[in-house]
Design a protein around this motif. Structure first.
Motif, PDB file in Angstrom:
ATOM      1  N   SER A  45      -5.025 -16.876   1.579  1.00 53.24           N
ATOM      2  CA  SER A  45      -6.425 -16.756   1.967  1.00 53.24           C
ATOM      3  C   SER A  45      -6.712 -17.519   3.247  1.00 53.24           C
ATOM      4  N   ARG A  87      -9.628  -6.333  -5.955  1.00 54.17           N
ATOM      5  CA  ARG A  87      -9.799  -7.724  -6.380  1.00 54.17           C
ATOM      6  C   ARG A  87      -8.687  -8.624  -5.839  1.00 54.17           C
ATOM      7  N   SER A  88      -7.482  -8.093  -5.742  1.00 58.48           N
ATOM      8  CA  SER A  88      -6.393  -8.878  -5.170  1.00 58.48           C
ATOM      9  C   SER A  88      -6.619  -9.133  -3.688  1.00 58.48           C
ATOM     10  N   ASP A  91      -8.669 -12.074  -3.526  1.00 63.84           N
ATOM     11  CA  ASP A  91      -7.853 -13.256  -3.815  1.00 63.84           C
ATOM     12  C   ASP A  91      -7.048 -13.697  -2.594  1.00 63.84           C
ATOM     13  N   HIS A  92      -6.732 -12.758  -1.712  1.00 66.22           N
ATOM     14  CA  HIS A  92      -5.986 -13.064  -0.488  1.00 66.22           C
ATOM     15  C   HIS A  92      -6.909 -13.422   0.681  1.00 66.22           C
TER      16      HIS A  92
END
Length: 383
Positions: A45, A87-88, A91-92
């Motif tokens: 992130s 959603r991933s 998260d990134h």
């Protein structure tokens, strides 16, 4: 969309004719969607970074979700997996999601709304209006529709599909040649006053219309095709955006799969795949244009990165207010794309790369005439 265009290709298969691209490559090369390389290391992130489109802060790379209701292969992807990718991506560190009522139509907005619901207040949702689509049924009708009364109805329907109370960035998908842009801006301003829209933008518009739109209501972002494969905006929209302080969002930043190696000289295209009727991919031009892919391969080896990461990193290096929105329905590709900001060029490297790019001549038009006709349109004068 012009329903009687002489080609039996629907909206998904006529890029821009209603805002999306459905593409299938057959034989000679595996599609990027089905041959994902391993995820690149170091994709976190913190690596993705942030940029400003006008005053709107977003992640340095966004996610185009246009094919999440139907893949390039014209199959229906697993809804749960599309939610997982959405959603991933968050998260990134990705906070910028791009949709449109024309994608699906309508269904992609539903998928996005479902996917981002757990973190809606931490992201930016962009979507688009402007095609003559029934906002309840998704029925496609001829042409465009940016009448103010229609815009208001469309936005209310969008909010329901997206499961939200506001749209962070609302684009006019294509300029309506029947509606003054000042009338469009007035409708958007009313929606802003109601809190339903926070920022607005235009896609593939004529430059005079962009200036008029910005004067009527400050424009946050312009979205147009831009990549190593198509550099037209460098002489048109990008200088105007720089002058006016408007952000720029390249769609198809990976050149409809060309820049990540999904097309080679043996590739043939399925019936209905718009790339099969694009001049840059016809048999007499494609082998010549592959010099660009060879250049990318050299730089990918040099920087220890994927081809697509080089193409995206190059876009990011052009201006600090450029935010590409590569689309995918594959987890590995999403991870690869959000890793692109981790690839950087020194000033000398960028100069070297740009010089090599300048030496590559791309042959063939980017779009069929029937589709290109919807771009660079100027809105009528306000009476």
């Amino acid at each position: 969309m012009r329903e009687k265009s002489g080609m039996q290709i629907n909206r998904r298969n006529l890029l821009l004719a209603a805002g999306g691209l459905a593409a299938t490559a057959q034989s000679g090369v595996a599609l990027a969607q089905t041959s994902a390389p391993p995820a690149s290391p170091g994709t976190t992130s913190s690596a993705i970074g942030r940029r400003k489109l006008g005053s709107l802060e977003v992640s340095s790379v966004g996610l185009g979700v246009q094919n999440m209701s139907r893949t390039y292969q014209q199959t229906i992807p697993t809804r749960a997996e599309m939610h997982n990718i959405i959603r991933s991506a968050f998260d990134h560190g990705l906070t910028f999601y791009d949709a449109a009522e024309a994608y699906g139509p309508l269904e992609v907005e539903r998928i996005l709304g479902e996917g981002v619901e757990p973190f809606r207040n931490q992201i930016v949702i962009a979507t688009k209006f402007g095609w003559n689509i029934d906002p309840e049924t998704g029925e496609r009708k001829p042409g465009l529709n940016s009448r103010p009364d229609h815009i208001r109805i469309v936005v209310d329907a969008m909010l329901k599909r997206l499961r939200t109370d506001r749209i962070d960035l609302l684009y006019q998908h294509r300029v309506d040649p029947q509606v003054p842009i000042e009338d469009v801006a007035g409708a958007i301003k009313d929606l802003m006053d109601q809190g339903k829209v926070l920022h607005w933008g235009l896609c593939e518009m004529g430059l005079k219309t962009l200036r008029r739109a910005h004067e009527a209501l400050p424009v946050t972002a312009v979205q147009s095709e831009y990549s190593m494969l198509w550099r037209g905006p460098e002489k048109t929209a990008i200088p105007v955006c720089e002058e006016l302080g408007i952000g720029f969002v390249p769609w198809s930043p990976l050149g409809v799969g060309f820049l990540n190696g999904a097309i080679d000289a043996k590739t043939t295209f399925a019936k209905g795949d718009i790339r099969g009727i694009e001049g840059r991919f016809v048999p007499e031009n494609l082998p010549h244009n592959l010099a660009l892919v060879e250049l990318l391969e050299t730089w990918a080896e040099r920087k220890q990165a994927r081809l697509g990461q080089i193409a995206l990193a190059w876009l990011l290096a052009q201006k600090p207010w450029i935010v590409p929105i590569p689309g995918t329905t594959q987890m590995a590709h999403m991870i690869e794309n959000v890793g692109a900001p981790g690839v950087s060029f020194t000033a000398a490297e960028l100069a070297d790369l740009n010089a090599s790019l300048a030496a590559v001549e791309i042959k063939g038009a980017r779009l069929p005439d029937a589709v290109q006709a919807f771009s660079d349109v100027e809105a009528p004068a306000k009476s």
